[in-house]
Motif scaffolding. Sequence first.
Motif, PDB file in Angstrom:
ATOM      1  N   LEU A   1       0.550  -1.693  -0.123  1.00 48.38           N
ATOM      2  CA  LEU A   1       0.242  -0.451   0.453  1.00 48.38           C
ATOM      3  C   LEU A   1       0.940   1.025  -0.147  1.00 48.38           C
ATOM      4  O   LEU A   1       0.445   2.433   0.525  1.00 48.38           O
ATOM      5  CB  LEU A   1      -0.825  -0.037   1.219  1.00 48.38           C
ATOM      6  CG  LEU A   1      -2.205  -1.350   1.307  1.00 48.38           C
ATOM      7  CD1 LEU A   1      -3.214  -1.336   2.399  1.00 48.38           C
ATOM      8  CD2 LEU A   1      -2.595  -0.818  -0.335  1.00 48.38           C
TER       9      LEU A   1
ATOM     10  N   ALA B   1      -5.788   1.126   3.449  1.00 48.00           N
ATOM     11  CA  ALA B   1      -6.565   0.813   1.656  1.00 48.00           C
ATOM     12  C   ALA B   1      -7.473   1.714   1.378  1.00 48.00           C
ATOM     13  O   ALA B   1      -9.171   1.440   2.352  1.00 48.00           O
ATOM     14  CB  ALA B   1      -6.245  -0.337   1.761  1.00 48.00           C
TER      15      ALA B   1
ATOM     16  N   SER C   1      -4.472   4.460  -1.586  1.00 44.11           N
ATOM     17  CA  SER C   1      -3.723   3.944   0.323  1.00 44.11           C
ATOM     18  C   SER C   1      -3.626   5.083   1.767  1.00 44.11           C
ATOM     19  O   SER C   1      -3.607   6.418   0.226  1.00 44.11           O
ATOM     20  CB  SER C   1      -2.981   3.881   0.475  1.00 44.11           C
ATOM     21  OG  SER C   1      -1.361   3.954   0.049  1.00 44.11           O
TER      22      SER C   1
END
Length: 181
Positions: free
Chosen positions: A20, A40, A155
């Motif tokens: 992420l 996320a 993210s």
Amino acid sequence: MSNPVFGHLDAVPALTRPDLLAAPVAAAIEAIGLDALVAAIDPEHADTETLCATYGVPMDASANAVVVRGTRAGVEKHAVCMTLATHRVDVNGLVRRRLDARKASFAPMDYAVEATGMEYGGINPVGAPADWPVWVDGAVADTTWLCIGSGIRGSKLFLTAASLLSLPNAERVDGLARPAA
């Protein structure tokens, strides 16, 4: 971990989810030992206003990174300016003077993406080029927790203002940004 700044997002320690993070962001977090969290999101909701409305993240805890470029006599200088989402960076005033530039502007998107190794909409000072100063507006520095880009649009990174100010080349700059009209 429960924190009102996270809204409806599940934030976890950033280094547990390197997928992420953009590579330069993950490398900087590890090298510095930065205490950061990541969550996320749907990349379609990465823009600040949409993110805040969709996930319940407060606008006054959302900070944006702006890459600026100043030029004087053909010499370019760059900086990353951190401002609350509710404010706008004073590029033609304070930023221009601090860069000792005749002219200052937002860096072109293609340049900012290439130079940082981060996606547009996810650029942040964590992992930015080491020779760029990181100027943190006083309103950002006075906030406890912040939601910023993670280097990718999928993210968001969460860290304290103290952690942001602990970055190499980071400095509090009062008056760097003004409230948006």
